[in-house]
Motif scaffolding. Structure first.
Motif, PDB file in Angstrom:
ATOM      1  N   THR A  49      29.291  56.029  -2.061  1.00 18.39           N
ATOM      2  CA  THR A  49      29.299  54.381  -1.828  1.00 18.39           C
ATOM      3  C   THR A  49      29.915  54.102  -0.469  1.00 18.39           C
ATOM      4  O   THR A  49      30.747  55.016   0.174  1.00 18.39           O
ATOM      5  CB  THR A  49      30.218  53.747  -2.930  1.00 18.39           C
ATOM      6  N   TYR A  50      29.570  53.147   0.067  1.00 17.78           N
ATOM      7  CA  TYR A  50      30.133  52.501   1.252  1.00 17.78           C
ATOM      8  C   TYR A  50      31.232  51.384   0.648  1.00 17.78           C
ATOM      9  O   TYR A  50      30.995  50.569  -0.323  1.00 17.78           O
ATOM     10  CB  TYR A  50      29.068  51.731   1.993  1.00 17.78           C
ATOM     11  N   LEU A  51      32.243  51.315   1.231  1.00 15.75           N
ATOM     12  CA  LEU A  51      33.280  50.057   0.867  1.00 15.75           C
ATOM     13  C   LEU A  51      33.624  49.484   2.238  1.00 15.75           C
ATOM     14  O   LEU A  51      34.216  50.200   3.251  1.00 15.75           O
ATOM     15  CB  LEU A  51      34.346  50.847   0.208  1.00 15.75           C
ATOM     16  N   GLU A  52      33.555  47.965   2.243  1.00 17.36           N
ATOM     17  CA  GLU A  52      33.745  47.261   3.479  1.00 17.36           C
ATOM     18  C   GLU A  52      35.123  46.565   3.201  1.00 17.36           C
ATOM     19  O   GLU A  52      35.214  45.929   2.141  1.00 17.36           O
ATOM     20  CB  GLU A  52      32.627  46.413   3.807  1.00 17.36           C
ATOM     21  N   VAL A  53      36.020  46.441   4.014  1.00 17.24           N
ATOM     22  CA  VAL A  53      37.249  45.619   3.962  1.00 17.24           C
ATOM     23  C   VAL A  53      37.100  44.562   5.136  1.00 17.24           C
ATOM     24  O   VAL A  53      37.100  44.975   6.229  1.00 17.24           O
ATOM     25  CB  VAL A  53      38.465  46.499   3.995  1.00 17.24           C
ATOM     26  N   HIS A  54      37.272  43.271   4.907  1.00 17.09           N
ATOM     27  CA  HIS A  54      37.382  42.301   5.937  1.00 17.09           C
ATOM     28  C   HIS A  54      38.521  41.148   5.559  1.00 17.09           C
ATOM     29  O   HIS A  54      38.825  41.047   4.618  1.00 17.09           O
ATOM     30  CB  HIS A  54      36.045  41.369   5.809  1.00 17.09           C
ATOM     31  N   ALA A  55      39.277  41.203   6.634  1.00 15.03           N
ATOM     32  CA  ALA A  55      40.360  40.285   6.682  1.00 15.03           C
ATOM     33  C   ALA A  55      39.943  38.835   6.576  1.00 15.03           C
ATOM     34  O   ALA A  55      38.824  38.308   7.246  1.00 15.03           O
ATOM     35  CB  ALA A  55      41.283  40.391   7.981  1.00 15.03           C
ATOM     36  N   GLY A  56      40.787  37.990   6.189  1.00 11.72           N
ATOM     37  CA  GLY A  56      40.337  36.643   5.778  1.00 11.72           C
ATOM     38  C   GLY A  56      41.048  35.813   6.774  1.00 11.72           C
ATOM     39  O   GLY A  56      41.628  36.402   7.806  1.00 11.72           O
ATOM     40  N   ALA A  77      31.294  57.985  -7.297  1.00 14.89           N
ATOM     41  CA  ALA A  77      32.295  57.025  -6.482  1.00 14.89           C
ATOM     42  C   ALA A  77      31.829  55.529  -6.442  1.00 14.89           C
ATOM     43  O   ALA A  77      32.577  54.759  -6.693  1.00 14.89           O
ATOM     44  CB  ALA A  77      32.037  57.723  -5.124  1.00 14.89           C
ATOM     45  N   TYR A  78      30.395  55.431  -6.527  1.00 14.13           N
ATOM     46  CA  TYR A  78      30.050  53.850  -6.519  1.00 14.13           C
ATOM     47  C   TYR A  78      30.312  53.407  -7.991  1.00 14.13           C
ATOM     48  O   TYR A  78      30.743  52.301  -8.159  1.00 14.13           O
ATOM     49  CB  TYR A  78      28.454  53.593  -6.366  1.00 14.13           C
ATOM     50  N   GLY A  79      30.221  54.310  -9.006  1.00 11.77           N
ATOM     51  CA  GLY A  79      30.475  53.720 -10.509  1.00 11.77           C
ATOM     52  C   GLY A  79      32.015  53.392 -10.381  1.00 11.77           C
ATOM     53  O   GLY A  79      32.185  52.281 -11.191  1.00 11.77           O
ATOM     54  N   TRP A  80      32.866  54.153  -9.930  1.00 10.82           N
ATOM     55  CA  TRP A  80      34.255  53.647 -10.061  1.00 10.82           C
ATOM     56  C   TRP A  80      34.625  52.558  -9.154  1.00 10.82           C
ATOM     57  O   TRP A  80      35.363  51.799  -9.698  1.00 10.82           O
ATOM     58  CB  TRP A  80      35.188  54.965  -9.524  1.00 10.82           C
ATOM     59  N   LEU A  81      33.988  52.364  -8.139  1.00  9.38           N
ATOM     60  CA  LEU A  81      34.413  51.317  -7.097  1.00  9.38           C
ATOM     61  C   LEU A  81      33.543  49.953  -7.310  1.00  9.38           C
ATOM     62  O   LEU A  81      34.119  48.921  -6.665  1.00  9.38           O
ATOM     63  CB  LEU A  81      34.208  52.022  -5.686  1.00  9.38           C
ATOM     64  N   LYS A  82      32.712  49.958  -7.905  1.00  9.96           N
ATOM     65  CA  LYS A  82      31.727  48.954  -7.898  1.00  9.96           C
ATOM     66  C   LYS A  82      32.412  47.676  -8.544  1.00  9.96           C
ATOM     67  O   LYS A  82      32.100  46.346  -7.901  1.00  9.96           O
ATOM     68  CB  LYS A  82      30.420  49.051  -8.856  1.00  9.96           C
ATOM     69  N   THR A  83      33.323  47.539  -9.278  1.00 10.21           N
ATOM     70  CA  THR A  83      33.864  46.249  -9.733  1.00 10.21           C
ATOM     71  C   THR A  83      35.139  45.812  -8.953  1.00 10.21           C
ATOM     72  O   THR A  83      35.850  45.075  -9.046  1.00 10.21           O
ATOM     73  CB  THR A  83      34.526  46.583 -11.194  1.00 10.21           C
ATOM     74  N   GLU A  84      35.298  46.629  -7.673  1.00 12.03           N
ATOM     75  CA  GLU A  84      36.353  46.371  -6.564  1.00 12.03           C
ATOM     76  C   GLU A  84      36.051  45.135  -5.960  1.00 12.03           C
ATOM     77  O   GLU A  84      36.495  44.773  -4.748  1.00 12.03           O
ATOM     78  CB  GLU A  84      36.718  47.386  -6.137  1.00 12.03           C
ATOM     79  N   VAL A 132      31.739  46.435  -1.861  1.00  9.49           N
ATOM     80  CA  VAL A 132      31.086  48.025  -2.246  1.00  9.49           C
ATOM     81  C   VAL A 132      29.455  47.962  -2.744  1.00  9.49           C
ATOM     82  O   VAL A 132      29.220  46.981  -3.412  1.00  9.49           O
ATOM     83  CB  VAL A 132      31.944  48.476  -3.681  1.00  9.49           C
ATOM     84  N   TYR A 133      28.946  48.915  -1.949  1.00 13.14           N
ATOM     85  CA  TYR A 133      27.503  49.203  -2.204  1.00 13.14           C
ATOM     86  C   TYR A 133      27.190  50.774  -2.229  1.00 13.14           C
ATOM     87  O   TYR A 133      27.752  51.305  -1.496  1.00 13.14           O
ATOM     88  CB  TYR A 133      26.657  48.254  -1.304  1.00 13.14           C
ATOM     89  N   PRO A 134      26.231  51.091  -2.931  1.00 19.33           N
ATOM     90  CA  PRO A 134      25.775  52.531  -3.037  1.00 19.33           C
ATOM     91  C   PRO A 134      25.269  52.952  -1.916  1.00 19.33           C
ATOM     92  O   PRO A 134      24.335  52.442  -1.310  1.00 19.33           O
ATOM     93  CB  PRO A 134      25.355  52.616  -4.444  1.00 19.33           C
ATOM     94  N   VAL A 135      25.374  54.194  -1.654  1.00 18.53           N
ATOM     95  CA  VAL A 135      24.517  55.108  -0.479  1.00 18.53           C
ATOM     96  C   VAL A 135      23.177  55.273  -1.392  1.00 18.53           C
ATOM     97  O   VAL A 135      23.094  55.931  -2.437  1.00 18.53           O
ATOM     98  CB  VAL A 135      25.369  56.476  -0.134  1.00 18.53           C
TER      99      VAL A 135
END
Length: 321
Positions: A72-79, A132-139, A166-169
């Motif tokens: 999975t890819y996970l992006e974090v963006h500041a508000g 990895a995506y399955g665990w993180l998808k609800t974040e 969060v989005y899957p590879v």
């Protein structure tokens, strides 16, 4: 072969649970017949261990979605909020990296943009591991932090926001058609601490998909060619995730009580002062040890939100001050 191995491991684990339970029941039965309290206690302890293992296996069964087994890819963006939010985004970036390390997943930084004074404006992680995506998808969603700001000389409480996506590879077997004419490709200089090619050539690549407005960027490699290839893969993954989300929304159209995981929804609050509490606003799951949560102890929150997606959400949860 990988799917076969995973299925084989799952069946073997269930058979072992059944055998262990039968052995523990037999041990207790023999202990009661012979008046052996030590054997009874040993059997009861074994059943408690089996119960814990079974609960863990039950969570694994929630990870049966089409893309759950993918990396999975996970992006974090500041508000909005400048340094405060950028520092919070950096804390979230570290939290997910630590969670992945606890699970022995591999973490690569695909792209990172530093903040003006501290923290980061945004970052993209590539997390590789089984489910990895399955665990993180609800974040995916907005995360809220309340604390005494280390950047405020008057030591006032500040509230900061940062968003996670969060989005899957995408698996190579999945075909996703993208017209190059629908995309705008920009190149720019990578940001970083320096070194060969960094800040000297336009090696970073940003691709904008005009029909959907999706934007992806990569500056991981020194080569523009490699960054371009990675960015295309990220765009395919984002479009695939968008399609999965459409399917889920359609499937849940008649089940309004189920958890909404859409972008822009605040999902969790982290309060560090004047008291310490982390609270999930979808399931009500709480922790009074924010330091441990920020160090990657996220499994209880993930397990609860995965269960809510399958079995239906709980009553509306109030946010904390």
């Amino acid at each position: 072969m990988r799917e076969r191995q995973q299925l084989d491991e799952a069946v073997t684990a269930i058979k072992k649970l059944e055998q262990d339970l039968e052995d523990a029941a037999t041990l207790i039965e023999l202990g009661e017949m012979e008046g052996d309290q030590a054997s009874i206690a040993e059997g009861e302890a074994a059943i408690k261990a089996i119960e814990k293992d079974a609960a863990s296996r039950q969570v694994e069964t929630l990870l049966s979605g089409e893309a759950d087994g993918f990396d999975t890819y996970l992006e974090v963006h500041a508000g909005a909020g400048g340094t405060e939010s950028q520092d919070w985004a950096n804390m979230l970036h570290r939290m997910y990296a630590r969670w992945a390390e606890r699970r022995k997943f591999k973490v690569d930084i695909v792209e990172m943009t530093d903040g003006e004074e501290a923290g980061i404006k945004g970052a993209t992680l590539l997390i590789k591991g089984h489910n990895a995506y399955g665990w993180l998808k609800t974040e995916s969603g907005v995360h809220r932090l309340v604390r005494i700001s280390p950047y405020d000389s008057n030591a006032r409480r500040h509230t900061s926001f940062a968003s996670v996506w969060v989005y899957p590879v995408v698996d190579d077997r999945i075909e996703i058609e993208i017209k190059e004419s629908d995309c705008r490709i920009d190149t720019y200089r990578s940001s970083g601490a320096g070194g060969q090619h960094v800040n000297t050539t336009d090696s970073a690549v940003r691709i904008t998909h005009n029909p959907t407005g999706i934007v992806v960027a990569c500056q991981q490699e020194r080569s523009q060619h490699k960054n371009r290839a990675t960015a295309w893969n990220m765009l395919r993954a984002r479009l695939y995730e968008a399609e999965l989300k459409k399917r889920e929304e359609k499937a849940n159209a008649e089940a309004a009580s189920k958890t909404d995981i859409g972008w822009g929804h605040q999902i969790r609050s982290y309060v560090l002062q004047p008291y310490q509490l982390v609270k999930d606003l979808r399931t009500g799951t709480q922790s009074t040890d924010p330091d441990e949560v920020l160090d990657g102890d996220l499994d209880p929150f993930m397990e609860a939100s995965l269960a809510a997606r399958v079995y239906g959400a709980t009553e509306p949860v109030e946010d904390i001050d």
